[in-house]
Design a protein around this motif. Structure first.
Motif, PDB file in Angstrom:
ATOM      1  N   GLU A 263     -13.868-179.382 -64.864  1.00  0.00           N
ATOM      2  CA  GLU A 263     -14.032-177.925 -64.864  1.00  0.00           C
ATOM      3  C   GLU A 263     -15.507-177.540 -64.900  1.00  0.00           C
ATOM      4  O   GLU A 263     -15.949-176.628 -64.185  1.00  0.00           O
ATOM      5  N   ARG A 264     -16.291-178.245 -65.731  1.00  0.00           N
ATOM      6  CA  ARG A 264     -17.723-177.971 -65.814  1.00  0.00           C
ATOM      7  C   ARG A 264     -18.413-178.252 -64.473  1.00  0.00           C
ATOM      8  O   ARG A 264     -19.278-177.496 -64.018  1.00  0.00           O
ATOM      9  N   LYS A 265     -18.017-179.366 -63.822  1.00  0.00           N
ATOM     10  CA  LYS A 265     -18.609-179.702 -62.527  1.00  0.00           C
ATOM     11  C   LYS A 265     -18.242-178.663 -61.482  1.00  0.00           C
ATOM     12  O   LYS A 265     -19.071-178.295 -60.629  1.00  0.00           O
ATOM     13  N   ARG A 266     -16.982-178.191 -61.527  1.00  0.00           N
ATOM     14  CA  ARG A 266     -16.565-177.167 -60.568  1.00  0.00           C
ATOM     15  C   ARG A 266     -17.381-175.890 -60.735  1.00  0.00           C
ATOM     16  O   ARG A 266     -17.828-175.277 -59.747  1.00  0.00           O
ATOM     17  N   ILE A 267     -17.632-175.500 -61.983  1.00  0.00           N
ATOM     18  CA  ILE A 267     -18.420-174.290 -62.246  1.00  0.00           C
ATOM     19  C   ILE A 267     -19.853-174.476 -61.758  1.00  0.00           C
ATOM     20  O   ILE A 267     -20.459-173.578 -61.162  1.00  0.00           O
TER      21      ILE A 267
END
Length: 423
Positions: free
Chosen positions: A140-144
């Motif tokens: 999720e952090r990488k997607r953001i």
């Protein structure tokens, strides 16, 4: 003093022994039976049956069935052979005592190993769940971060395109100004050439008058005077008009905004910033997105779905400290407490959620039904059936087509009637 059960029947095959033991009216459970490799014991107070078997058996595959007033044992032999008797004969008391103690000791060791194995398995499952949660958060952090990078590149490209358009516009304006000046200068040159032609081919009368008129004026001529009169003024200097607007937090114009709602939103944001900037030691190591109550709520929902109810409660607790006006935080935390059997906290969180879910509108009907059902379930588990029935009936008023709630309410009514009749 126990009563020894002497009556039993048994038969055997080369691989198994079949033992039938009468219960004599007693009620047996699997907890009353103890079996090891060479020791069998059935303790049903006041009856007792004990046997030191003739040879070792496989206690892991052997079975015992209770029914019809008997216990029927199927004992599988470790080595195929025919026994001379069911129990070990010609054994002194010391050997029998040793076999009993050794069987009990082995049973304790086996139970301890099973407990350790279960503990290790539970730790591995917990570790796997934690790793899975960390992977989800990292993804999720990488997607953001990828979304931020794409937006950053998009804005940079738009800025570069705007700069190029500005340069092209400036070039076009300069070319246009040069063309206008050229158009203005060409008529002037044409007029000058016409006058020069007239001066080169004068008639006799005009030449005399021109010579007379030029006397006494020195080097100044009529041509220079006419040119000075017909010269165009210089182009006006370019300037930039600056417009100052009233500073506002919101991008909309003041005539299009809702002042009351905006002031309420600003007040809530200031309150949230005040809580975040307060001396909370647990917020010092958190990132900016982790200080968002909505982000914490989503994290608590993921933990609840994976069965980590304590972790979900911790996430909801921190979210409530950041913003205590979101009813879904209390509603979700009540669900976690219900799984953990913290019934009084379920009632407290459900009541707080119902206070915040006001006024009752169709948009929050589903949340109000959940709050009433969870609080009613907690009341019933505390054996407060009257209060629980009130919550279930309130949920039915909101959602009268819910058959599950109607069935649960009917069960609670039967429990109340049974309690009243017994009293």
């Amino acid at each position: 003093m126990p009563l020894w059960l002497r009556e039993h029947s048994w038969r055997q095959s080369p691989t198994a022994v079949y033992l039938s033991l009468p219960l004599r009216g007693a009620r047996a459970t699997p907890a009353n039976i103890f079996c090891s490799e060479q020791y069998l014991k059935v303790s049903i107070p006041p009856f007792l049956f004990e046997a030191v078997l003739f040879a070792p058996i496989d206690d892991t595959t052997s079975t015992a069935k209770i029914g019809n007033g008997n216990i029927f044992f199927t004992l599988y032999k470790k080595e195929p052979a025919m026994w001379d008797s069911l129990t070990l004969a010609n054994a002194d008391k010391e050997k029998l005592q040793y076999l009993r103690e050794n069987a009990v000791l082995k049973a304790h060791e086996k139970a301890k190993e099973e407990t350790e194995a279960k503990k290790i398995t539970k730790q591995e499952h917990k570790k796997f769940a934690l790793e899975a949660t960390m992977k989800l958060e990292e993804a999720e952090r990488k997607r953001i971060e990828d979304l931020k990078e794409k937006e950053r590149q998009k804005v940079a490209e738009e800025l570069e395109l705007w700069k190029n358009q500005q340069k092209d516009g400036d070039k076009y304006e300069s070319i246009q100004k040069k063309g206008e000046l050229q158009q203005e200068i060409e008529p002037l040159k044409e007029r000058k050439s016409e006058k020069m032609n007239k001066t080169h081919i004068p008639n006799e009368g005009t030449s005399k008058t021109r010579l007379k008129s030029t006397k006494g004026h020195g080097s100044c001529s009529i041509f220079s005077q006419n040119l000075k009169e017909e010269q165009l003024p210089a182009p006006r200097a370019a300037a930039t008009i600056k417009v100052n607007f009233t500073p506002r937090v919101f991008p909309t114009a003041l005539r299009e905004s809702r002042v009351a709602e905006e002031e309420e939103w600003l007040h809530k944001q200031a309150e949230a910033r005040r809580i975040i900037n307060s001396d909370l030691s647990e917020l010092e190591d958190l990132k900016e997105e982790e200080k968002n109550p909505d982000w914490l709520k989503d994290k608590g929902n993921k933990m609840f779905a994976m069965g980590d109810y304590l972790g979900a409660v911790n996430a909801y607790n921190l979210a409530v400290r950041l913003n205590n006006q979101l009813p879904l935080l209390y509603l979700n935390r009540a669900a976690c407490h219900l799984k953990l059997r913290n019934l009084h906290k379920v009632i407290e969180d459900s009541s707080k959620a119902l206070e915040l879910l006001t006024p009752p509108v169709p948009d929050n009907a589903n949340a109000r039904v959940k709050a009433h059902v969870r609080r009613g379930t907690a009341f019933c588990q505390l054996e407060l059936y009257t209060e629980g029935l009130q919550d279930y009936e309130a949920a039915l008023k909101i959602d009268p087509r819910n058959k599950n709630i109607e069935k649960d309410a009917e069960k609670i009514r039967h429990l109340i009637q049974g309690t009243t009749q017994n009293s």
